[in-house]
Scaffold this motif. Structure first.
Motif, PDB file in Angstrom:
ATOM      1  N   ASN A 231     -74.401  -3.261  14.460  1.00  0.00           N
ATOM      2  CA  ASN A 231     -74.943  -2.822  13.176  1.00  0.00           C
ATOM      3  C   ASN A 231     -76.300  -3.485  13.012  1.00  0.00           C
ATOM      4  N   ALA A 232     -77.345  -2.747  13.370  1.00  0.00           N
ATOM      5  CA  ALA A 232     -78.691  -3.311  13.291  1.00  0.00           C
ATOM      6  C   ALA A 232     -79.254  -3.179  11.881  1.00  0.00           C
ATOM      7  N   THR A 233     -79.360  -1.945  11.401  1.00  0.00           N
ATOM      8  CA  THR A 233     -80.010  -1.699  10.113  1.00  0.00           C
ATOM      9  C   THR A 233     -79.057  -1.190   9.036  1.00  0.00           C
ATOM     10  N   GLY A 234     -77.887  -0.710   9.445  1.00  0.00           N
ATOM     11  CA  GLY A 234     -76.970  -0.094   8.491  1.00  0.00           C
ATOM     12  C   GLY A 234     -77.283   1.352   8.198  1.00  0.00           C
ATOM     13  N   GLY A 235     -78.377   1.888   8.772  1.00  0.00           N
ATOM     14  CA  GLY A 235     -78.844   3.218   8.416  1.00  0.00           C
ATOM     15  C   GLY A 235     -77.895   4.339   8.799  1.00  0.00           C
ATOM     16  N   SER A 236     -77.284   4.247   9.974  1.00  0.00           N
ATOM     17  CA  SER A 236     -76.405   5.332  10.423  1.00  0.00           C
ATOM     18  C   SER A 236     -75.186   5.459   9.515  1.00  0.00           C
ATOM     19  N   LEU A 237     -74.555   4.333   9.192  1.00  0.00           N
ATOM     20  CA  LEU A 237     -73.374   4.374   8.331  1.00  0.00           C
ATOM     21  C   LEU A 237     -73.733   4.901   6.948  1.00  0.00           C
ATOM     22  N   VAL A 238     -74.803   4.405   6.365  1.00  0.00           N
ATOM     23  CA  VAL A 238     -75.190   4.840   5.020  1.00  0.00           C
ATOM     24  C   VAL A 238     -75.507   6.338   5.015  1.00  0.00           C
ATOM     25  N   THR A 239     -76.177   6.819   6.057  1.00  0.00           N
ATOM     26  CA  THR A 239     -76.505   8.237   6.141  1.00  0.00           C
ATOM     27  C   THR A 239     -75.247   9.096   6.134  1.00  0.00           C
ATOM     28  N   VAL A 240     -74.269   8.735   6.978  1.00  0.00           N
ATOM     29  CA  VAL A 240     -73.035   9.524   7.081  1.00  0.00           C
ATOM     30  C   VAL A 240     -72.259   9.488   5.766  1.00  0.00           C
ATOM     31  N   VAL A 241     -72.076   8.293   5.196  1.00  0.00           N
ATOM     32  CA  VAL A 241     -71.256   8.176   3.991  1.00  0.00           C
ATOM     33  C   VAL A 241     -71.925   8.866   2.811  1.00  0.00           C
ATOM     34  N   LYS A 242     -73.224   8.708   2.663  1.00  0.00           N
ATOM     35  CA  LYS A 242     -73.920   9.368   1.562  1.00  0.00           C
ATOM     36  C   LYS A 242     -73.836  10.892   1.698  1.00  0.00           C
ATOM     37  N   ARG A 252     -60.887   6.536  -0.187  1.00  0.00           N
ATOM     38  CA  ARG A 252     -60.152   5.465  -0.854  1.00  0.00           C
ATOM     39  C   ARG A 252     -60.774   4.127  -0.502  1.00  0.00           C
ATOM     40  N   SER A 253     -61.206   3.977   0.730  1.00  0.00           N
ATOM     41  CA  SER A 253     -61.898   2.766   1.164  1.00  0.00           C
ATOM     42  C   SER A 253     -62.715   3.098   2.400  1.00  0.00           C
ATOM     43  N   ILE A 254     -63.663   2.212   2.720  1.00  0.00           N
ATOM     44  CA  ILE A 254     -64.482   2.338   3.931  1.00  0.00           C
ATOM     45  C   ILE A 254     -64.473   0.982   4.623  1.00  0.00           C
ATOM     46  N   LYS A 255     -64.128   0.981   5.902  1.00  0.00           N
ATOM     47  CA  LYS A 255     -64.161  -0.241   6.701  1.00  0.00           C
ATOM     48  C   LYS A 255     -65.091  -0.016   7.880  1.00  0.00           C
ATOM     49  N   PHE A 256     -65.985  -0.988   8.095  1.00  0.00           N
ATOM     50  CA  PHE A 256     -66.981  -0.899   9.167  1.00  0.00           C
ATOM     51  C   PHE A 256     -66.778  -2.088  10.091  1.00  0.00           C
ATOM     52  N   PHE A 257     -66.474  -1.822  11.363  1.00  0.00           N
ATOM     53  CA  PHE A 257     -66.160  -2.873  12.322  1.00  0.00           C
ATOM     54  C   PHE A 257     -67.272  -2.977  13.366  1.00  0.00           C
ATOM     55  N   ASN A 258     -67.885  -4.153  13.438  1.00  0.00           N
ATOM     56  CA  ASN A 258     -68.964  -4.402  14.394  1.00  0.00           C
ATOM     57  C   ASN A 258     -68.666  -5.657  15.211  1.00  0.00           C
ATOM     58  N   ILE A 259     -69.111  -5.637  16.447  1.00  0.00           N
ATOM     59  CA  ILE A 259     -69.048  -6.861  17.240  1.00  0.00           C
ATOM     60  C   ILE A 259     -70.184  -7.788  16.829  1.00  0.00           C
ATOM     61  N   ILE A 260     -71.379  -7.229  16.726  1.00  0.00           N
ATOM     62  CA  ILE A 260     -72.521  -8.006  16.230  1.00  0.00           C
ATOM     63  C   ILE A 260     -73.219  -7.199  15.142  1.00  0.00           C
ATOM     64  N   SER A 261     -73.537  -7.868  14.055  1.00  0.00           N
ATOM     65  CA  SER A 261     -74.307  -7.246  12.982  1.00  0.00           C
ATOM     66  C   SER A 261     -75.488  -8.136  12.645  1.00  0.00           C
ATOM     67  N   SER A 262     -76.590  -7.516  12.293  1.00  0.00           N
ATOM     68  CA  SER A 262     -77.689  -8.298  11.728  1.00  0.00           C
ATOM     69  C   SER A 262     -77.374  -8.590  10.262  1.00  0.00           C
ATOM     70  N   LEU A 263     -77.930  -9.648   9.761  1.00  0.00           N
ATOM     71  CA  LEU A 263     -77.754  -9.962   8.342  1.00  0.00           C
ATOM     72  C   LEU A 263     -78.291  -8.825   7.482  1.00  0.00           C
ATOM     73  N   LYS A 264     -79.444  -8.267   7.872  1.00  0.00           N
ATOM     74  CA  LYS A 264     -80.056  -7.201   7.073  1.00  0.00           C
ATOM     75  C   LYS A 264     -79.162  -5.972   7.018  1.00  0.00           C
ATOM     76  N   GLY A 265     -78.577  -5.586   8.171  1.00  0.00           N
ATOM     77  CA  GLY A 265     -77.697  -4.427   8.190  1.00  0.00           C
ATOM     78  C   GLY A 265     -76.491  -4.608   7.294  1.00  0.00           C
ATOM     79  N   SER A 266     -75.896  -5.805   7.326  1.00  0.00           N
ATOM     80  CA  SER A 266     -74.728  -6.067   6.488  1.00  0.00           C
ATOM     81  C   SER A 266     -75.093  -6.048   5.008  1.00  0.00           C
ATOM     82  N   ASP A 284     -75.953 -11.990  13.484  1.00  0.00           N
ATOM     83  CA  ASP A 284     -77.233 -12.423  14.041  1.00  0.00           C
ATOM     84  C   ASP A 284     -78.296 -12.428  12.955  1.00  0.00           C
ATOM     85  N   PRO A 285     -79.322 -13.293  13.092  1.00  0.00           N
ATOM     86  CA  PRO A 285     -80.207 -13.559  11.953  1.00  0.00           C
ATOM     87  C   PRO A 285     -81.343 -12.584  11.727  1.00  0.00           C
ATOM     88  N   ALA A 286     -81.787 -11.838  12.753  1.00  0.00           N
ATOM     89  CA  ALA A 286     -83.062 -11.136  12.585  1.00  0.00           C
ATOM     90  C   ALA A 286     -83.084  -9.809  13.340  1.00  0.00           C
TER      91      ALA A 286
END
Length: 344
Positions: A231-242, A252-266, A284-286
């Motif tokens: 999850n680098a930017t979060g853009g793909s998930l937000v695009t699909v859900v929106k 009812r709920s949305i769960k997103f599972f990542n091995i590595i995520s950037s802080l910004k994406g989260s 990851d920080p950046a």
């Protein structure tokens, strides 16, 4: 927006961030830039010290966001070494394709445990299994597992294609094995990509509806699960859900599972979407200017699936075929669901 293409822009994503988020992200970017100075000389004590500091800062930030669950921030300390070992193997440039797939499977088993079995360990269910021993009579074994039927048997697996395909199959398999009824998740397949000719600041996320396979009625009121390694930017998930919400889908709920995520994406996802929880094995920080996670692990999709030829990308069926008999046999029920969705 064309009739068959949904496009989300980076500036729309950043509109969800608040002033404190921007300050936190700037702090981490500055800390990571400082850390990179020690990469050139590989001054290990300073690198270790810097990463330790960044870890504490990110933990403090995430404590203010209950929808962001990072494995080493929310699990018992004794399991943290396991996460470190798995992530280090996935990051390692020497880890080849077959080993990479093995560690991906390990990682998603850990994420499933964090999200589902650990919070509900007090409720018990039972597996009664016939064994190969049948003399003098058929023998059975009884094993306790957490009773999480209510948590998992309303789920739909939502695949953001390529790198997310195998992780989604792994998560669906875990659900099947923990369900007392052997529940196999339905699948929804979304063809979404980001425009890699652009930079992080002007990135576009393009959902191609003509090459996607889903049934809106099967998604409404469901627990939607997305499993994308990065999850680098979060853009793909937000695009699909929106998009789904614009079509009247109310999960009812949305769960997103990542091995590595950037802080910004989260942070973006936690701000942009209601009733969402992000589960990540490592934060990851950046991001760099091309929106790749740093230190990251490279292109997880290519490391999982191999590289496509630019003029002849594989479709979903060809990609599944390339996994080979060992993967296809292990995830046979999941593949049957996917093929049904694509072909019907």
């Amino acid at each position: 927006m064309a009739d068959d293409k949904i496009i989300l822009k980076a500036e729309d994503l950043d509109g969800y961030l608040v002033e404190q988020d921007m300050k936190d992200l700037k702090t981490l970017e500055e800390m990571y830039s400082e850390t990179m100075k020690y990469f050139f000389l590989l001054v290990e004590p300073k690198v270790i010290e810097q990463f330790d500091k960044m870890g504490h800062v990110m933990q403090d930030i995430c404590s203010q966001h209950p929808s962001i669950k990072v494995f080493s921030f929310v699990t018992e300390e004794g399991s943290h070494a396991e996460a470190s070992r798995v992530i280090s193997k996935l990051r390692d440039i020497k880890t080849d394709h077959h080993e990479f797939v093995y560690w991906i499977q390990r990682a998603y088993e850990m994420l499933f445990r964090m999200a589902y079995t650990a919070p509900h360990s007090e409720k018990k269910n039972y597996i009664v299994t016939p064994t190969p021993v049948n003399n003098p009579v058929q023998n059975y074994a009884v094993h306790k597992i957490p009773d999480i039927d209510d948590e998992i048997e309303n789920s739909v697996m939502c695949v953001m294609l390529r790198g997310a395909l195998l992780p989604s199959m792994i998560m669906s398999k875990e659900i099947e094995e923990y369900s007392s009824k052997g529940y196999v998740t339905p699948f929804a397949l979304f063809k979404i990509n980001r425009d890699d000719t652009k930079h992080e600041s002007d990135m576009q996320y393009i959902l191609d509806l003509k090459k996607s396979f889903f049934n809106l009625k099967e998604l409404d009121g469901k627990d939607l699960i997305f499993a994308d390694p990065m999850n680098a930017t979060g853009g793909s998930l937000v695009t699909v859900v929106k998009y789904l919400q614009s079509q009247g889908v109310r999960p009812r709920s949305i769960k997103f599972f990542n091995i590595i995520s950037s802080l910004k994406g989260s942070l973006r996802i936690s701000r942009a979407l209601e009733n969402v929880t992000c589960y990540t094995l490592w934060l990851d920080p950046a991001l760099n200017s091309s929106a790749y996670i740093m230190p990251g692990l490279g292109d997880a999709g290519d490391r999982l699936n191999g590289c496509d030829k630019k003029d002849n990308p594989r479709n979903i069926i060809r990609l599944i075929a390339n996994y080979g008999s060992s993967i296809n046999g292990l995830y046979n029920s999941q593949l049957a669901k996917i093929e049904s969705m694509v072909l019907e």
